[in-house]
Design a protein around this motif. Structure first.
Motif, mmCIF file in Angstrom:
data_model
loop_
_atom_site.group_PDB
_atom_site.id
_atom_site.type_symbol
_atom_site.label_atom_id
_atom_site.label_comp_id
_atom_site.label_asym_id
_atom_site.label_seq_id
_atom_site.Cartn_x
_atom_site.Cartn_y
_atom_site.Cartn_z
ATOM 1 N N SER A 59 46.326 37.554 63.939
ATOM 2 C CA SER A 59 46.394 37.656 65.400
ATOM 3 C C SER A 59 46.529 39.102 65.852
ATOM 4 O O SER A 59 45.987 39.507 66.887
ATOM 5 C CB SER A 59 47.574 36.837 65.938
ATOM 6 O OG SER A 59 47.386 35.467 65.703
ATOM 7 N N TYR A 60 47.254 39.894 65.069
ATOM 8 C CA TYR A 60 47.413 41.321 65.369
ATOM 9 C C TYR A 60 46.091 42.069 65.158
ATOM 10 O O TYR A 60 45.713 42.931 65.968
ATOM 11 C CB TYR A 60 48.498 41.909 64.486
ATOM 12 C CG TYR A 60 48.597 43.413 64.550
ATOM 13 C CD1 TYR A 60 49.192 44.056 65.625
ATOM 14 C CD2 TYR A 60 48.068 44.195 63.516
ATOM 15 C CE1 TYR A 60 49.256 45.444 65.687
ATOM 16 C CE2 TYR A 60 48.130 45.579 63.560
ATOM 17 C CZ TYR A 60 48.725 46.201 64.646
ATOM 18 O OH TYR A 60 48.787 47.574 64.705
ATOM 19 N N LEU A 61 45.380 41.735 64.075
ATOM 20 C CA LEU A 61 44.149 42.450 63.732
ATOM 21 C C LEU A 61 42.991 42.089 64.660
ATOM 22 O O LEU A 61 42.184 42.949 65.015
ATOM 23 C CB LEU A 61 43.756 42.146 62.281
ATOM 24 C CG LEU A 61 44.681 42.699 61.188
ATOM 25 C CD1 LEU A 61 44.281 42.154 59.825
ATOM 26 C CD2 LEU A 61 44.640 44.227 61.176
ATOM 27 N N THR A 62 42.901 40.803 65.017
ATOM 28 C CA THR A 62 41.795 40.338 65.864
ATOM 29 C C THR A 62 42.350 39.409 66.948
ATOM 30 O O THR A 62 42.176 38.187 66.888
ATOM 31 C CB THR A 62 40.732 39.596 65.030
ATOM 32 O OG1 THR A 62 41.370 38.516 64.327
ATOM 33 C CG2 THR A 62 40.065 40.513 64.034
ATOM 34 N N PRO A 63 43.011 39.963 67.942
ATOM 35 C CA PRO A 63 43.697 39.138 68.953
ATOM 36 C C PRO A 63 42.768 38.253 69.778
ATOM 37 O O PRO A 63 43.224 37.284 70.378
ATOM 38 C CB PRO A 63 44.401 40.182 69.830
ATOM 39 C CG PRO A 63 43.665 41.450 69.597
ATOM 40 C CD PRO A 63 43.196 41.406 68.186
ATOM 41 N N ASN A 64 41.485 38.574 69.815
ATOM 42 C CA ASN A 64 40.557 37.817 70.653
ATOM 43 C C ASN A 64 39.774 36.745 69.892
ATOM 44 O O ASN A 64 38.875 36.114 70.464
ATOM 45 C CB ASN A 64 39.574 38.772 71.344
ATOM 46 C CG ASN A 64 40.285 39.740 72.274
ATOM 47 O OD1 ASN A 64 41.220 39.354 72.981
ATOM 48 N ND2 ASN A 64 39.861 40.996 72.268
ATOM 49 N N ILE A 65 40.095 36.556 68.614
ATOM 50 C CA ILE A 65 39.402 35.541 67.822
ATOM 51 C C ILE A 65 40.394 34.445 67.461
ATOM 52 O O ILE A 65 41.442 34.708 66.876
ATOM 53 C CB ILE A 65 38.779 36.143 66.544
ATOM 54 C CG1 ILE A 65 37.797 37.269 66.900
ATOM 55 C CG2 ILE A 65 38.056 35.053 65.749
ATOM 56 C CD1 ILE A 65 37.181 37.958 65.705
ATOM 57 N N GLN A 66 40.063 33.221 67.807
ATOM 58 C CA GLN A 66 40.978 32.106 67.587
ATOM 59 C C GLN A 66 41.104 31.774 66.095
ATOM 60 O O GLN A 66 40.164 31.944 65.319
ATOM 61 C CB GLN A 66 40.509 30.868 68.345
ATOM 62 C CG GLN A 66 41.525 29.734 68.341
ATOM 63 C CD GLN A 66 41.210 28.669 69.366
ATOM 64 O OE1 GLN A 66 40.224 28.766 70.073
ATOM 65 N NE2 GLN A 66 42.050 27.654 69.457
ATOM 66 N N ILE A 67 42.270 31.286 65.732
ATOM 67 C CA ILE A 67 42.556 30.905 64.349
ATOM 68 C C ILE A 67 42.618 29.387 64.245
ATOM 69 O O ILE A 67 43.313 28.727 65.012
ATOM 70 C CB ILE A 67 43.896 31.500 63.874
ATOM 71 C CG1 ILE A 67 43.863 33.021 63.937
ATOM 72 C CG2 ILE A 67 44.219 31.023 62.450
ATOM 73 C CD1 ILE A 67 45.233 33.662 63.759
ATOM 74 N N VAL A 68 41.876 28.852 63.290
ATOM 75 C CA VAL A 68 41.963 27.434 62.957
ATOM 76 C C VAL A 68 42.570 27.344 61.561
ATOM 77 O O VAL A 68 42.022 27.868 60.605
ATOM 78 C CB VAL A 68 40.586 26.751 62.960
ATOM 79 C CG1 VAL A 68 40.709 25.292 62.508
ATOM 80 C CG2 VAL A 68 39.945 26.832 64.331
ATOM 81 N N SER A 69 43.715 26.712 61.480
ATOM 82 C CA SER A 69 44.406 26.534 60.200
ATOM 83 C C SER A 69 44.518 25.053 59.888
ATOM 84 O O SER A 69 44.549 24.212 60.801
ATOM 85 C CB SER A 69 45.807 27.152 60.267
ATOM 86 O OG SER A 69 46.594 26.726 59.176
ATOM 87 N N GLU A 70 44.582 24.742 58.619
ATOM 88 C CA GLU A 70 44.829 23.359 58.231
ATOM 89 C C GLU A 70 46.096 22.828 58.906
ATOM 90 O O GLU A 70 46.204 21.640 59.198
ATOM 91 C CB GLU A 70 44.969 23.238 56.717
ATOM 92 C CG GLU A 70 45.229 21.812 56.252
ATOM 93 C CD GLU A 70 45.384 21.669 54.764
ATOM 94 O OE1 GLU A 70 45.370 20.531 54.277
ATOM 95 O OE2 GLU A 70 45.522 22.701 54.070
ATOM 96 N N GLU A 71 47.039 23.737 59.169
ATOM 97 C CA GLU A 71 48.329 23.305 59.714
ATOM 98 C C GLU A 71 48.384 23.267 61.242
ATOM 99 O O GLU A 71 49.380 22.838 61.809
ATOM 100 C CB GLU A 71 49.439 24.207 59.166
ATOM 101 C CG GLU A 71 49.473 24.336 57.644
ATOM 102 C CD GLU A 71 49.424 23.004 56.906
ATOM 103 O OE1 GLU A 71 49.852 21.978 57.475
ATOM 104 O OE2 GLU A 71 48.943 22.975 55.762
ATOM 105 N N ASN A 72 47.334 23.760 61.934
ATOM 106 C CA ASN A 72 47.371 23.686 63.403
ATOM 107 C C ASN A 72 46.147 23.004 63.999
ATOM 108 O O ASN A 72 46.011 22.910 65.215
ATOM 109 C CB ASN A 72 47.545 25.083 64.017
ATOM 110 C CG ASN A 72 46.258 25.908 63.986
ATOM 111 O OD1 ASN A 72 45.231 25.497 63.438
ATOM 112 N ND2 ASN A 72 46.302 27.098 64.570
ATOM 113 N N VAL A 73 45.250 22.511 63.142
ATOM 114 C CA VAL A 73 43.968 21.997 63.631
ATOM 115 C C VAL A 73 44.140 20.825 64.600
ATOM 116 O O VAL A 73 43.358 20.675 65.549
ATOM 117 C CB VAL A 73 43.060 21.605 62.439
ATOM 118 C CG1 VAL A 73 43.653 20.431 61.655
ATOM 119 C CG2 VAL A 73 41.659 21.290 62.920
ATOM 120 N N ASP A 74 45.171 20.021 64.414
ATOM 121 C CA ASP A 74 45.388 18.868 65.299
ATOM 122 C C ASP A 74 45.810 19.277 66.705
ATOM 123 O O ASP A 74 45.743 18.470 67.639
ATOM 124 C CB ASP A 74 46.440 17.929 64.705
ATOM 125 C CG ASP A 74 45.955 17.236 63.447
ATOM 126 O OD1 ASP A 74 44.719 17.118 63.276
ATOM 127 O OD2 ASP A 74 46.788 16.823 62.630
#
Length: 259
Positions: A59-74
């Motif tokens: 999030s610090y390196l690329t604040p404008n690109i969303q992260i999809v994680s196995e643990e937050n996908v829902d």
């Protein structure tokens, strides 16, 4: 396509992988706490802490690109399905729970539905793999940086395969036969992509299984080292599908497995 410095981002992300890997080892064994998710798969405090460390850095390196994680996908409803991060904080959670050494930490950057950057770390093996473009795939092992080219390391008359099961289905065994596989070994995590990128193994075939975050970082690393990943019908694998499900796939070290 977004214009970002892939090499810089990758190199700045690596220390967080070492930090997260250290924490995963610290929590393994007696310190591990296990819960069962809605899909009936296990998650541990190790998975969640690794996820937190990696997400904070990304999030610090690329604040404008969303992260999809196995643990937050829902929790994700809408996002740009062309450009995003995929994180699998611990691939091989069941191996991790058993305190084995095969599990990996994973992150990949997807741009235009393709993996352009990947980092995989196997903390207990002390092997870290990363890539940020064609011919830019590397391993750090015992403080040595090794370029990954997929050059065959096994004997010329051997074709070595990796399998996610100790008893592959007839479909997979027929693929092994087609490519004259002489031996196969079970590997339960994304480490198998790295072992093919390094030239230690030649081929991996799998029926449709798992999710995009399980393969994205390995896809990047293997492909950037010269390996070829396609569906069974020879089509390219793209990311950002509605259900994040993987198709059946074949990963080959090169077009000629004998050299």
């Amino acid at each position: 396509m977004l214009k970002i410095n892939l090499k810089k981002i990758t190199e700045e992300l690596i220390p967080s992988f070492y930090q997260a890997g250290k924490e995963s080892v610290r929590l393994s064994g007696k310190n591990l706490k296990i819960t069962i998710k809605k899909d009936n798969t296990p998650v541990t405090n190790g998975d969640l802490l690794v996820d937190k460390i990696l997400q904070e850095k990304i999030s610090y390196l690329t604040p404008n690109i969303q992260i999809v994680s196995e643990e937050n996908v829902d929790e994700i409803n809408k996002f740009d399905r062309k450009n995003f991060w995929l994180i699998d904080p611990i691939d091989g959670t069941r191996e991790y729970i058993k305190n084995r050494n095969e599990y990996t930490l994973n992150a990949a950057l997807i741009l235009n539905k393709k993996p352009v950057l990947g980092v995989i770390y196997a903390p207990k093996l002390k092997r870290l793999f990363y890539s940020f473009g064609k011919n830019n795939a590397y391993e750090i092992n015992k403080n040595r940086k090794i370029k990954l080219t997929g050059k065959k390391l096994s004997k010329k008359n051997e074709i070595l395969a990796l399998s996610n099961s100790p008893a592959p289905s007839d479909i997979i065994l027929n693929i092994h036969k087609k490519y004259n596989v002489t031996k196969f070994i079970k590997c339960s995590s994304s480490l198998k992509f790295c072992l093919i990128a390094s030239g230690e193994f030649d081929i991996y075939a799998a029926r449709a299984r798992a999710k995009e975050w399980d393969i994205a970082a390995g896809h990047a690393i293997a492909e950037h080292a010269g390996a070829i990943l396609t569906t069974f019908s020879g089509k390219k694998i793209i990311y950002g599908k509605k259900d994040f499900a993987n198709p059946a796939m074949i990963l080959k070290r090169s077009s000629n497995l004998l050299r």
